[in-house]
Design a protein around this motif. Structure first.
Motif, PDB file in Angstrom:
ATOM      1  N   GLU A   1      39.248 -42.196  12.789  1.00  0.00           N
ATOM      2  CA  GLU A   1      40.257 -43.251  12.768  1.00  0.00           C
ATOM      3  C   GLU A   1      40.280 -43.969  11.421  1.00  0.00           C
ATOM      4  O   GLU A   1      41.354 -44.297  10.901  1.00  0.00           O
ATOM      5  CB  GLU A   1      39.985 -44.241  13.905  1.00  0.00           C
ATOM      6  CG  GLU A   1      40.262 -43.648  15.286  1.00  0.00           C
ATOM      7  CD  GLU A   1      39.912 -44.602  16.409  1.00  0.00           C
ATOM      8  OE1 GLU A   1      39.308 -45.666  16.117  1.00  0.00           O
ATOM      9  OE2 GLU A   1      40.231 -44.292  17.574  1.00  0.00           O
TER      10      GLU A   1
ATOM     11  N   SER B   1      49.670 -43.419  14.202  1.00  0.00           N
ATOM     12  CA  SER B   1      48.440 -43.772  14.917  1.00  0.00           C
ATOM     13  C   SER B   1      47.632 -42.502  15.172  1.00  0.00           C
ATOM     14  O   SER B   1      48.206 -41.421  15.363  1.00  0.00           O
ATOM     15  CB  SER B   1      48.760 -44.472  16.240  1.00  0.00           C
ATOM     16  OG  SER B   1      49.568 -43.641  17.055  1.00  0.00           O
TER      17      SER B   1
ATOM     18  N   ASN C   1      43.622 -43.891   9.105  1.00  0.00           N
ATOM     19  CA  ASN C   1      44.288 -45.139   8.723  1.00  0.00           C
ATOM     20  C   ASN C   1      44.330 -45.313   7.210  1.00  0.00           C
ATOM     21  O   ASN C   1      45.315 -45.821   6.657  1.00  0.00           O
ATOM     22  CB  ASN C   1      43.577 -46.328   9.373  1.00  0.00           C
ATOM     23  CG  ASN C   1      43.780 -46.361  10.877  1.00  0.00           C
ATOM     24  OD1 ASN C   1      44.788 -45.871  11.394  1.00  0.00           O
ATOM     25  ND2 ASN C   1      42.820 -46.926  11.600  1.00  0.00           N
TER      26      ASN C   1
END
Length: 292
Positions: free
Chosen positions: A59, A128, A63
């Protein structure tokens, strides 16, 4: 830890440190259940080397990449720069030569602003991380293969030194081989005295009588051929293991004897005969560190 030898030496080195400091429980558990114990230890080792949880790392990386693309798009000054950036990026990540089918001569400043805003909105609303499945390294077959063959000798409990699944080979490499250790580490005892045996398999004479699996007496030379032909019982080239295992037996035989009814610790005569006395811990550990 790149191969079975270094993996096992590291494990036994850790066990030796514990035993030397007076903590014998983990070492005893290994010798009573070698396959289960070293497998659990190795899984813990390889999973513990993951610096962060895989999903968290994924993640953070995702990001950071979204943020980079966002700012690269925003910094494009004209349609040509946006087009080139998108094309280069698609080639880099998906190996797709992506072409915007637009006539740049008809693109106005207002159109450029709308295009940039739409791209940014897509990144914001759809950018996402996916719900990717992550596994520990111990679930990877190629990682676990490093530990080597997990078969143990019926007589002494020593783990085979072969590669994983070598027993399915069609040539001589299918035979299990190991640095055999004092049989008492697996609670094997001398028949009459019921003392734990300090003898390693390769020190058993072919004319000696043995009893096993409800059979006996049978000459060891016959038993090896008839019932244990899938194992080698000669002295192994990894001789530095011999002293280590004899050291373990000297330190553990009294405690091990408590794990089998009507079994006694090895006598001093046995320990002396099979070179399981007076072994120097520091010398053994120095030798181990050369190979780890």
């Amino acid at each position: 830890m790149s191969n079975a030898e270094t993996i096992r030496l590291k494990y036994f080195g850790e066990l030796a440190i514990q035993v030397q400091s007076g903590n014998k429980d983990e070492a005893i558990e290994y010798f009573l259940h070698p396959k289960r114990s070293i497998k659990a230890w190795f899984e813990s080792e390889v999973d513990g080397h993951t610096s962060e949880k895989p999903r968290k790392k994924y993640e953070e990386t995702f990001n950071a990449e979204i943020k980079r693309v966002f700012w690269d798009i925003r910094n494009c000054q004209n349609f040509e720069e946006i087009k080139n950036f998108i094309n280069d990026y698609m080639i880099e990540v998906d190996y797709i030569n992506y072409k915007l089918d637009l006539d740049e001569n008809k693109i106005t400043e207002s159109d450029l602003k709308i295009l940039r805003e739409n791209i940014e909105n897509e990144l914001t609303t759809k950018g996402s991380p996916r719900n990717e499945p992550f596994q520990n390294p111990s679930n990877n077959k190629s990682v676990m293969e490093r530990i080597g063959c997990m078969e143990s000798c019926f007589w002494c409990g020593a783990l085979c030194w072969g590669n994983r699944d070598h027993h399915i080979d069609s040539n001589s490499t299918k035979v299990h081989h190991t640095s055999h250790q004092p049989e008492g580490l697996l609670l094997v005892h001398v028949r009459n005295s019921r003392e734990l045996s300090a003898k390693s398999c390769h020190k058993t004479g072919d004319n000696w009588d043995v009893w096993y699996k409800g059979k006996g007496p049978i000459k060891w030379g016959v038993a090896k051929i008839n019932d244990f032909s899938d194992w080698k019982f000669e002295v192994h080239c990894n001789h530095h293991f011999d002293r280590l295992m004899c050291w373990f037996f000297e330190k553990l035989h009294v405690d091990l004897a408590k794990h089998k009814e009507n079994t006694k610790p090895a006598s001093y005569r046995q320990l002396s005969e099979y070179e399981c006395v007076g072994l120097d811990y520091y010398s053994i550990m120095n030798t181990l560190h050369v190979y780890i």
